[in-house]
Design a protein around this motif. Structure first.
Motif, PDB file in Angstrom:
ATOM      1  N   PRO A 210      14.139  56.332  -9.016  1.00 19.09           N
ATOM      2  CA  PRO A 210      14.507  55.492  -7.871  1.00 19.09           C
ATOM      3  C   PRO A 210      15.832  55.893  -7.244  1.00 19.09           C
ATOM      4  O   PRO A 210      15.996  55.801  -6.012  1.00 19.09           O
ATOM      5  N   GLU A 211      16.795  56.325  -8.072  1.00 22.13           N
ATOM      6  CA  GLU A 211      18.088  56.726  -7.527  1.00 22.13           C
ATOM      7  C   GLU A 211      17.972  57.978  -6.657  1.00 22.13           C
ATOM      8  O   GLU A 211      18.563  58.063  -5.571  1.00 22.13           O
ATOM      9  N   VAL A 212      17.202  58.955  -7.134  1.00 17.05           N
ATOM     10  CA  VAL A 212      17.024  60.193  -6.364  1.00 17.05           C
ATOM     11  C   VAL A 212      16.293  59.905  -5.057  1.00 17.05           C
ATOM     12  O   VAL A 212      16.684  60.397  -3.988  1.00 17.05           O
ATOM     13  N   LEU A 213      15.239  59.089  -5.106  1.00 14.53           N
ATOM     14  CA  LEU A 213      14.488  58.776  -3.890  1.00 14.53           C
ATOM     15  C   LEU A 213      15.335  57.991  -2.904  1.00 14.53           C
ATOM     16  O   LEU A 213      15.268  58.214  -1.685  1.00 14.53           O
ATOM     17  N   ALA A 214      16.178  57.085  -3.412  1.00 10.98           N
ATOM     18  CA  ALA A 214      17.061  56.318  -2.527  1.00 10.98           C
ATOM     19  C   ALA A 214      18.072  57.225  -1.848  1.00 10.98           C
ATOM     20  O   ALA A 214      18.396  57.051  -0.661  1.00 10.98           O
ATOM     21  N   ALA A 215      18.571  58.228  -2.573  1.00  8.54           N
ATOM     22  CA  ALA A 215      19.527  59.164  -1.976  1.00  8.54           C
ATOM     23  C   ALA A 215      18.875  59.974  -0.865  1.00  8.54           C
ATOM     24  O   ALA A 215      19.485  60.229   0.187  1.00  8.54           O
TER      25      ALA A 215
ATOM     26  N   LEU B 147       1.468  56.132   8.430  1.00  8.70           N
ATOM     27  CA  LEU B 147       0.056  55.841   8.630  1.00  8.70           C
ATOM     28  C   LEU B 147      -0.755  56.166   7.387  1.00  8.70           C
ATOM     29  O   LEU B 147      -1.752  55.495   7.080  1.00  8.70           O
ATOM     30  N   ALA B 148      -0.352  57.228   6.679  1.00  8.46           N
ATOM     31  CA  ALA B 148      -1.062  57.631   5.466  1.00  8.46           C
ATOM     32  C   ALA B 148      -0.615  56.841   4.242  1.00  8.46           C
ATOM     33  O   ALA B 148      -1.124  57.073   3.139  1.00  8.46           O
ATOM     34  N   HIS B 149       0.336  55.936   4.426  1.00  7.50           N
ATOM     35  CA  HIS B 149       0.843  55.098   3.332  1.00  7.50           C
ATOM     36  C   HIS B 149       1.398  55.951   2.184  1.00  7.50           C
ATOM     37  O   HIS B 149       1.136  55.691   1.003  1.00  7.50           O
ATOM     38  N   THR B 150       2.129  57.005   2.558  1.00  9.00           N
ATOM     39  CA  THR B 150       2.798  57.843   1.564  1.00  9.00           C
ATOM     40  C   THR B 150       4.304  57.713   1.739  1.00  9.00           C
ATOM     41  O   THR B 150       4.794  57.335   2.801  1.00  9.00           O
ATOM     42  N   ASP B 151       5.034  58.027   0.694  1.00 11.72           N
ATOM     43  CA  ASP B 151       6.495  57.942   0.704  1.00 11.72           C
ATOM     44  C   ASP B 151       7.052  59.304   1.113  1.00 11.72           C
ATOM     45  O   ASP B 151       6.956  60.281   0.352  1.00 11.72           O
ATOM     46  N   PRO B 152       7.641  59.432   2.309  1.00 11.11           N
ATOM     47  CA  PRO B 152       8.184  60.731   2.725  1.00 11.11           C
ATOM     48  C   PRO B 152       9.244  61.251   1.761  1.00 11.11           C
ATOM     49  O   PRO B 152       9.344  62.465   1.553  1.00 11.11           O
TER      50      PRO B 152
ATOM     51  N   ALA C 173      18.452  57.767   2.213  1.00  9.47           N
ATOM     52  CA  ALA C 173      19.717  57.598   2.924  1.00  9.47           C
ATOM     53  C   ALA C 173      20.116  58.867   3.672  1.00  9.47           C
ATOM     54  O   ALA C 173      20.633  58.811   4.797  1.00  9.47           O
ATOM     55  N   GLU C 174      19.870  60.024   3.072  1.00  5.94           N
ATOM     56  CA  GLU C 174      20.223  61.292   3.705  1.00  5.94           C
ATOM     57  C   GLU C 174      19.416  61.538   4.983  1.00  5.94           C
ATOM     58  O   GLU C 174      19.959  61.993   6.001  1.00  5.94           O
ATOM     59  N   LEU C 175      18.129  61.221   4.932  1.00  6.52           N
ATOM     60  CA  LEU C 175      17.258  61.490   6.076  1.00  6.52           C
ATOM     61  C   LEU C 175      17.164  60.318   7.043  1.00  6.52           C
ATOM     62  O   LEU C 175      16.562  60.453   8.111  1.00  6.52           O
ATOM     63  N   GLY C 176      17.726  59.190   6.707  1.00  8.89           N
ATOM     64  CA  GLY C 176      17.648  58.026   7.580  1.00  8.89           C
ATOM     65  C   GLY C 176      16.305  57.333   7.557  1.00  8.89           C
ATOM     66  O   GLY C 176      15.935  56.666   8.524  1.00  8.89           O
TER      67      GLY C 176
END
Length: 577
Positions: A49-54, A28-33, A57-60
């Motif tokens: 981008p690689e770290v954020l993608a990991a 809702l806040a338009h932020t990237d968890p 994937a870890e948190l689903g």
């Protein structure tokens, strides 16, 4: 039975809606968890981008918020609230431990509040309800910011005098100072509400008959307190939840691992499993406290609510007379007008933290700015917004309080949300802006007034004169306009005025999250927040805005004494012909 089931379903639906909003908060806040979680885990690591993608994937996170919320809800029947996105630890034990800490602290704070409330209304009890409420001391206590009281107690009593431990959580003795910081303002508010009802109880026929028969005054006073408690118990239940989840500042100052602090940290880090579990615990606590309050009210007042023969606590009384409101208003106006001609933004680093003097009557702050100028210029925004929100809360609280089946569950659910979390939800839904704090406060400030209205309405509807008027053929609209509202509005209006300083402080506390007033704005609460780190070195920097807030509280309570039920004019008999 059907009404009970309907009420339970209504409460369950509201709780589910709140949990869904909390679960959707980052989206809702338009932020990237993933970015927020990475910052909480390791602030020095680059968000590539690689770290954020990991992390996603870890948190689903790629599965979307609805799937995450559904998985979290599916684990609750097994007692599994998931694992923290930050630490990886199981959420349920951590939240239960934080809840236990908060409940212990709340118990101590309620004990302090009970003693404080007894002291506030002691004069009225001793004089059999004849003492007119003063309100000066209780107003000052109610207007003191909890974080300021906590800072003073920790610095003076804990550090300088060494009488009690000030930091940490290692035993029951560590609950005393934070319990005082939380219990004194709450007790002042409850004591004023009780003191407002006691004269009506002492004026009832049973009290007069008991006094005429020579029954000891103490026994009559105990029964008078018992008579008035049912009208206060709903607000007492709200205080339990408010002290548990809303004690964030006090828990931060005393380093207490309570539920409010845990929920706030999870909200800032967007640790959704912890945030959802903490919110669920507060909602369940709100339901339990409200149910216990209603049950105790039924036990105290019993069948009188249904037999229609209950005396009314509210009767025509002359307005309070005295010059105290005029004196307090004059002092406040004098302070504001003295500060307006001065420049609140003028910097003079050579005169940092100077004590009060002829050139700077309130002293200077950490940047050498004149505190009298900042207090005077901050008055317009602070008082105008606080008064507007108080009026809105009063109107909304009374309107919803007249519909207790609708407003009761909503008030309980709203009260379970700590102000900081409420501000984050409002920011997510409405966006960040200058009106965000006002929306956040307006969303929750009506709940105590609605609970007070509903409690008074239930007793007034069961009073004897309402039964008689209804039997004479009066319509529901006539009863509402000529009997119920004139009896309910004065005490609820006095309650709203008593909460005016608290609304001003709630607006100020949101500045810690970057919501609302920001430096160099001279808003009163922001002045307290800015100068709090210098309280030990330059106490005048904190005492100046705190004294003005206390003056505002004393003015609000003393002025509330003039809000009375008007006397009815006797109808003239037609002249004989």
């Amino acid at each position: 039975m059907r009404r009970t089931v309907g009420a339970l379903l209504w409460r369950a639906g509201l709780a589910a809606l709140l949990l869904a909003l909390v679960g959707l908060l980052p989206w809702l806040a338009h932020t990237d968890p993933a970015r927020t979680v990475l910052k909480a885990r390791s602030a020095d690591r680059d968000p590539t981008p690689e770290v954020l993608a990991a992390i996603r994937a870890e948190l689903g996170l790629d599965q979307g918020p609805l799937r995450l919320l559904g998985d979290w809800l599916a684990g609750l029947p097994r007692g599994d609230a998931g694992r923290s996105w930050i630490s990886g630890a199981e959420v349920t034990p951590a939240v239960l431990q934080a809840l236990g800490v908060s409940l212990l602290l709340t118990a101590v704070a309620l004990a302090v509040a009970a003693v404080t409330a007894a002291l506030v209304c002691a004069r009225t009890l001793r004089r059999g309800g004849r003492a007119r409420p003063g309100g000066g001391g209780s107003a000052v206590l109610a207007a003191l910011p909890e974080f300021l009281t906590a800072s003073v107690l920790a610095t003076v009593v804990g550090v300088q005098l060494g009488w009690l431990p000030a930091l940490g959580w290692y035993g029951p003795q560590y609950t005393l100072l934070p319990g005082l910081a939380l219990g004194l303002p709450a007790g002042a508010v409850l004591g004023r509400l009780l003191d407002d009802l006691l004269p009506g109880a002492f004026a009832e026929p049973w009290a007069r008959a008991a006094a005429a028969r020579g029954i000891p005054a103490r026994r009559i006073a105990r029964q008078a307190v018992r008579r008035t408690l049912p009208a206060l118990l709903p607000n007492a239940g709200l205080f339990v939840v408010g002290l548990t989840g809303g004690a964030v500042a006090v828990e931060q100052i005393f380093d207490i691992p309570g539920l409010g602090r845990t929920t706030l940290q999870a909200a800032l880090a967007q640790d959704l499993p912890v945030l959802q579990a903490g919110t669920l615990a507060l909602v369940l606590l709100a339901a339990t406290a409200t149910g216990a309050a209603h049950l105790l009210a039924r036990l105290l007042i019993g069948p009188a609510l249904t037999d229609g023969a209950l005396p009314s606590l509210h009767r025509p009384t002359p307005p309070a007379r005295g010059v105290l409101p005029l004196v307090l208003a004059g002092l406040l106006v004098t302070v504001v007008t003295a500060g307006l001609p001065r420049d609140p933004l003028a910097l003079d680093t050579a005169r940092r933290l100077e004590p009060p003097s002829w050139s700077h009557p309130f002293g200077t702050d950490a940047l050498g700015r004149d505190l009298l100028a900042r207090v005077g210029h901050g008055a317009l925004d602070t008082l105008t917004l606080a008064l507007a929100l108080t009026a809105f809360s009063l109107l909304t609280g009374v309107a919803l309080g007249l519909l207790p089946r609708l407003s009761g569950p909503i008030a309980d659910t709203v009260n379970a949300v700590p102000p900081v979390l409420g501000a984050l939800l409002v920011t997510a839904l409405a966006g960040r802006g200058p009106g965000t704090p006002a929306l956040a406060v307006a969303a929750v400030a009506w709940a105590p007034l609605a609970a007070h209205t509903s409690a008074l309405l239930a007793q007034e509807r069961a009073s004897l004169h309402i039964t008689a008027t209804r039997a004479l053929g009066a319509s529901p609209w006539y009863l509402l306009r000529h009997e119920l509202l004139p009896a309910i509005l004065p005490p609820v209006t006095r309650h709203a005025l008593l909460r005016l300083p608290g609304i001003a402080l709630t607006l100020a506390s949101l500045a810690f999250l970057g919501l609302g007033a920001q430096p160099p704005d001279p808003e009163w609460g922001l002045l307290l927040a800015e100068n709090q780190p210098y309280a030990e070195r330059a106490p005048w920097a904190v005492l100046a805005p705190a004294a003005v807030l206390a003056l505002l509280g004393a003015l609000a309570v003393s002025a509330a004494g003039g809000v009375r039920l008007p006397r009815r004019r006797a109808r003239r008999k037609p002249a004989a012909r």
